[in-house]
Design an enzyme around this catalytic site. Structure first.
Site, PDB file in Angstrom:
ATOM      1  N   VAL A 111      11.343   3.534  -0.983  1.00 39.87           N
ATOM      2  CA  VAL A 111      11.610   2.333  -1.806  1.00 39.87           C
ATOM      3  C   VAL A 111      10.844   2.602  -3.185  1.00 39.87           C
ATOM      4  CG1 VAL A 111      11.422  -0.025  -2.277  1.00 39.87           C
ATOM      5  CG2 VAL A 111      11.745   0.839   0.248  1.00 39.87           C
ATOM      6  N   MET A 112       9.560   2.978  -3.017  1.00 38.58           N
ATOM      7  CA  MET A 112       8.504   3.207  -4.247  1.00 38.58           C
ATOM      8  C   MET A 112       9.133   4.514  -5.030  1.00 38.58           C
ATOM      9  SD  MET A 112       6.147   1.124  -4.652  1.00 38.58           S
ATOM     10  CE  MET A 112       4.957   1.965  -5.797  1.00 38.58           C
ATOM     11  N   SER A 159       0.291   1.561  -9.716  1.00 37.43           N
ATOM     12  CA  SER A 159       0.328  -0.100  -8.889  1.00 37.43           C
ATOM     13  C   SER A 159       1.287  -0.962  -9.494  1.00 37.43           C
ATOM     14  CB  SER A 159      -1.110  -0.559  -9.315  1.00 37.43           C
ATOM     15  OG  SER A 159      -1.239  -1.849  -8.800  1.00 37.43           O
ATOM     16  N   ARG A 195     -10.923  -7.983   7.153  1.00 40.37           N
ATOM     17  CA  ARG A 195      -9.697  -7.630   7.775  1.00 40.37           C
ATOM     18  C   ARG A 195     -10.107  -7.289   9.003  1.00 40.37           C
ATOM     19  NH1 ARG A 195      -5.704  -5.125   3.222  1.00 40.37           N
ATOM     20  NH2 ARG A 195      -6.053  -6.535   1.482  1.00 40.37           N
ATOM     21  N   GLU A 227      -8.536  -5.491  -5.533  1.00 35.86           N
ATOM     22  CA  GLU A 227      -7.271  -6.039  -4.784  1.00 35.86           C
ATOM     23  C   GLU A 227      -7.892  -6.697  -3.419  1.00 35.86           C
ATOM     24  OE1 GLU A 227      -3.549  -3.814  -4.855  1.00 35.86           O
ATOM     25  OE2 GLU A 227      -3.662  -4.262  -2.729  1.00 35.86           O
ATOM     26  N   TYR A 228      -8.379  -6.063  -2.783  1.00 36.96           N
ATOM     27  CA  TYR A 228      -8.770  -6.608  -1.173  1.00 36.96           C
ATOM     28  C   TYR A 228      -9.873  -7.709  -1.449  1.00 36.96           C
ATOM     29  CZ  TYR A 228      -7.555  -2.739   1.713  1.00 36.96           C
ATOM     30  OH  TYR A 228      -6.853  -1.856   2.506  1.00 36.96           O
ATOM     31  N   ALA A 248       0.078   9.290   1.547  1.00 37.81           N
ATOM     32  CA  ALA A 248      -1.156  10.048   1.537  1.00 37.81           C
ATOM     33  C   ALA A 248      -1.398  10.812   2.445  1.00 37.81           C
ATOM     34  CB  ALA A 248      -2.247   9.163   0.896  1.00 37.81           C
ATOM     35  N   LYS A 280      -7.551   3.910  -9.098  1.00 33.11           N
ATOM     36  CA  LYS A 280      -6.755   3.497  -8.224  1.00 33.11           C
ATOM     37  C   LYS A 280      -7.407   3.015  -7.165  1.00 33.11           C
ATOM     38  CE  LYS A 280      -3.023   1.364  -7.087  1.00 33.11           C
ATOM     39  NZ  LYS A 280      -2.438   1.789  -5.814  1.00 33.11           N
ATOM     40  N   HIS A 304      -9.113   0.022  -7.969  1.00 31.96           N
ATOM     41  CA  HIS A 304      -8.334  -1.098  -8.174  1.00 31.96           C
ATOM     42  C   HIS A 304      -7.994  -1.677  -7.017  1.00 31.96           C
ATOM     43  CE1 HIS A 304      -4.163  -2.662  -7.988  1.00 31.96           C
ATOM     44  NE2 HIS A 304      -4.192  -2.789  -9.040  1.00 31.96           N
ATOM     45  N   ASN A 305      -7.556  -0.827  -5.921  1.00 28.35           N
ATOM     46  CA  ASN A 305      -7.252  -1.667  -4.505  1.00 28.35           C
ATOM     47  C   ASN A 305      -8.547  -2.198  -4.017  1.00 28.35           C
ATOM     48  OD1 ASN A 305      -4.992  -0.250  -5.086  1.00 28.35           O
ATOM     49  ND2 ASN A 305      -4.804   0.562  -3.068  1.00 28.35           N
ATOM     50  N   GLY A 360       3.420  -2.506  -6.622  1.00 33.41           N
ATOM     51  CA  GLY A 360       4.445  -2.635  -5.692  1.00 33.41           C
ATOM     52  C   GLY A 360       5.934  -2.007  -6.145  1.00 33.41           C
TER      53      GLY A 360
HETATM   54  C1  6PG Z   1      -0.632  -1.589  -5.536  1.00 28.51           C
HETATM   55  C2  6PG Z   1      -0.976  -1.612  -4.224  1.00 28.51           C
HETATM   56  C3  6PG Z   1      -0.500  -0.522  -3.184  1.00 28.51           C
HETATM   57  C4  6PG Z   1      -1.212  -0.862  -1.706  1.00 28.51           C
HETATM   58  C5  6PG Z   1      -0.674  -1.837  -0.945  1.00 28.51           C
HETATM   59  C6  6PG Z   1      -1.081  -1.623   0.695  1.00 28.51           C
HETATM   60  O1  6PG Z   1      -1.398  -1.414  -6.471  1.00 28.51           O
HETATM   61  O2  6PG Z   1       0.695  -1.382  -5.717  1.00 28.51           O
HETATM   62  O3  6PG Z   1      -2.505  -1.598  -3.934  1.00 28.51           O
HETATM   63  O4  6PG Z   1      -1.099   0.546  -3.678  1.00 28.51           O
HETATM   64  O5  6PG Z   1      -0.958   0.315  -0.994  1.00 28.51           O
HETATM   65  O6  6PG Z   1      -1.163  -3.174  -1.475  1.00 28.51           O
HETATM   66  O7  6PG Z   1      -2.392  -1.863   0.734  1.00 28.51           O
HETATM   67  P1  6PG Z   1      -3.152  -2.101   1.976  1.00 28.51           P
HETATM   68  O8  6PG Z   1      -2.282  -1.843   3.116  1.00 28.51           O
HETATM   69  O9  6PG Z   1      -4.576  -1.230   2.217  1.00 28.51           O
HETATM   70  O10 6PG Z   1      -3.376  -3.626   1.949  1.00 28.51           O
END
Ligand code: 6PG
Length: 472
Positions: free
Chosen positions: A13-14, A129, A288, A190-191, A77, A183, A186-187, A131
């Site tokens: 998809v990506m 980033s 988590r 995000e968490y 990855a 990145k 960034h994640n 999605g």
């Molecule tokens: C983004 C997201 C993406 C990430 C997912 C899943 O920036 O588009 O960060 O890269 O892979 O959100 O992350 P987790 O499965 O670790 O929650």
């Protein structure tokens, strides 16, 4: 035959969406995947103006690309990246560029840069980033490393990325594997933000007894103001989604065990490794992990079932304070992540331009928010700011919200509603803004039992004392 300007390996998809995005902007692009279905899907989904081709063999794929080839990898990855590199590099020629657009670990990228350089090939790590939707319509793109390769890619990256005030959400993130590192952080942020939002949800749901319709309204209002962000926006929409299998809202049917692919964990490990305090990101990772212990949590909840939640008296005020707490804890999470980037930049010689990082996070990515505009101003004034909390304007903003965070953290503690993210954000803030921490005592203890020595406040040097035991 006229060749294709770009290549994409991995048509999941990506990969497919990013490929269409590139094609939409007038660049010809060939795709490769071993799965024939994916090649068919690619061909079927392409619109008339696009110059797109799907290939099922690496030889065909490589042969239709213009040289120097520019090949983007969008594969999971880890081992899959190495497997692709192993098969494709023998087919490439001097000067070709391979760009890894997945969430690769930065040390893997360093290794691959060196490996490909020994074959006269360029290798770049590039964070993407946003999605699947972002990949298709405009992601935030974080390239780093090889400047020569970056210069060749720049026009395309600027064309396909998200735009904020007509400015592209892509920029050079620094040397080596800086693109992957940025990145990763960034994640991590995000968490942390997702953890904080889930806590705000819990407080509103169990504390103030709001139902999903009311939660929708609260998040809608938040998203219309200074808390406007992608994560608040999607949370708002989640509260409206009905389940297709029952008459309930979908969110209430989802099991409370969170998954994770690893980038949050890497961020925490990195912070420990190079000595940066990012407790709200750490706690988001570990929360988590704790969520996965569902059976034990059920057992423990029965064993310790005395919790009684008292609803706040003034619900409107409570909602406002939860909003302030969430806003400030989010700001503090960004501060922690950005502080990690500052240190990593020194440690690994990345030369990460913090101003550009927050600039390109304003649009396209998962942590985009209007708050980043304020960070952008802060770094514009002082590009070397070591922590965003040290900026004068940010300090005013923090001061306007701190009361809400303290009240909500207190409410959560008193009522037994877990709020690890909010608590750590507040705890970090209080520690970071304290001139004299009580760690003088820790130093005394270390010297007492291990002769680890200590420094003094009144004179230079390193000291050790033979501490007196009270039992002597
Ligand atoms: C983004 C997201 C993406 C990430 C997912 C899943 O920036 O588009 O960060 O890269 O892979 O959100 O992350 P987790 O499965 O670790 O929650």
């Amino acid at each position: 035959m006229e060749g294709y300007s770009y290549g994409m390996v991995g048509l999941g998809v990506m990969g497919r969406n990013l490929l269409y995005n590139i094609a939409d902007h007038g660049f010809s692009i060939a795709g490769f995947d071993l799965d024939e279905e994916k090649i068919k899907e690619l061909q079927n989904g392409a619109t008339s103006g696009m110059k797109v081709k799907g290939t099922g063999s690496l030889e065909d794929f490589v042969s239709v690309l213009e040289t120097p080839r520019k090949i983007i990898l969008m594969v999971p990855a880890g081992k899959p990246v190495d497997a692709v590199l192993e098969s494709i590099t023998p087919l490439l020629s001097k000067g070709d560029i391979v760009i890894d657009a997945g969430n690769s670990y930065f040390e893997d990228t360093n290794r691959r840069i060196a490996d490909l350089a020994s074959k006269n090939l360029h290798f770049m790590g590039m964070g993407v980033s946003g999605g699947e939707k972002g990949a298709r319509t405009g992601p935030s793109i974080m390239p780093g490393g090889d400047l020569e390769a970056f210069t060749q890619l720049k026009p395309m990256l600027e064309a396909i990325s998200a735009k904020v005030n007509d400015e592209a959400c892509t920029a050079y993130m620094g040397k080596g594997s800086a693109g992957n590192y940025v990145k990763m952080v960034h994640n991590g942020i995000e968490y942390a933000i997702m953890q904080l939002i889930s806590e705000a949800y819990d407080l509103l749901k169990r504390g103030a007894n709001l139902n999903n319709d009311q939660l929708y309204e609260v998040f809608k209002e938040w998203n219309n103001g200074e808390m406007n962000s992608f994560l608040i926006e999607i949370t708002r929409d989640i509260f409206q989604q009905k389940d297709s299998l029952t008459d309930n809202y979908l969110v209430d049917q989802i099991l409370d065990m969170a998954g994770a692919k690893g980038t949050g964990k890497w961020t925490s490990e990195q912070a420990m490794e190079i000595g940066v305090s990012i407790p709200t990101i750490d706690i988001a990772v570990t929360s988590r992990i704790l969520s996965a212990y569902k059976d034990e949590r059920i057992q423990a909840s029965q064993l310790y079932s005395e919790k009684e939640i008292v609803s706040p008296e003034d619900i409107d005020l409570f909602i406002k304070e939860v909003g302030d707490a969430l806003f400030l804890a989010t700001l503090i999470s960004y501060a922690q992540g950005l502080a990690l980037l500052v240190k990593a930049s020194e440690e690994y010689n990345f030369e990460i331009p913090l101003k550009d990082v927050v600039k390109i996070w304003r649009g396209g990515c998962i942590i985009r928010s209007v708050l980043l505009e304020k960070f952008y101003s802060a770094y514009t004034q002082d590009p070397n700011l070591s922590n965003i909390l040290l900026d004068q304007d940010i300090a005013l903003l923090v001061k306007s919200k701190i009361k809400g965070l303290r009240k909500i953290a207190g409410y959560a503690t008193t009522n037994g509603i877990s709020s690890l993210g909010l608590q750590t954000a507040l705890g970090y803030f209080d520690a970071y803004t304290t001139e004299s921490l009580p760690v003088n005592l820790i130093q005394a203890q270390r010297d007492y039992f291990g002769a680890h020595t200590y420094q003094r406040i009144d004179r230079e040097g390193v000291f050790h004392t033979s501490w007196q035991s009270a039992n002597n």
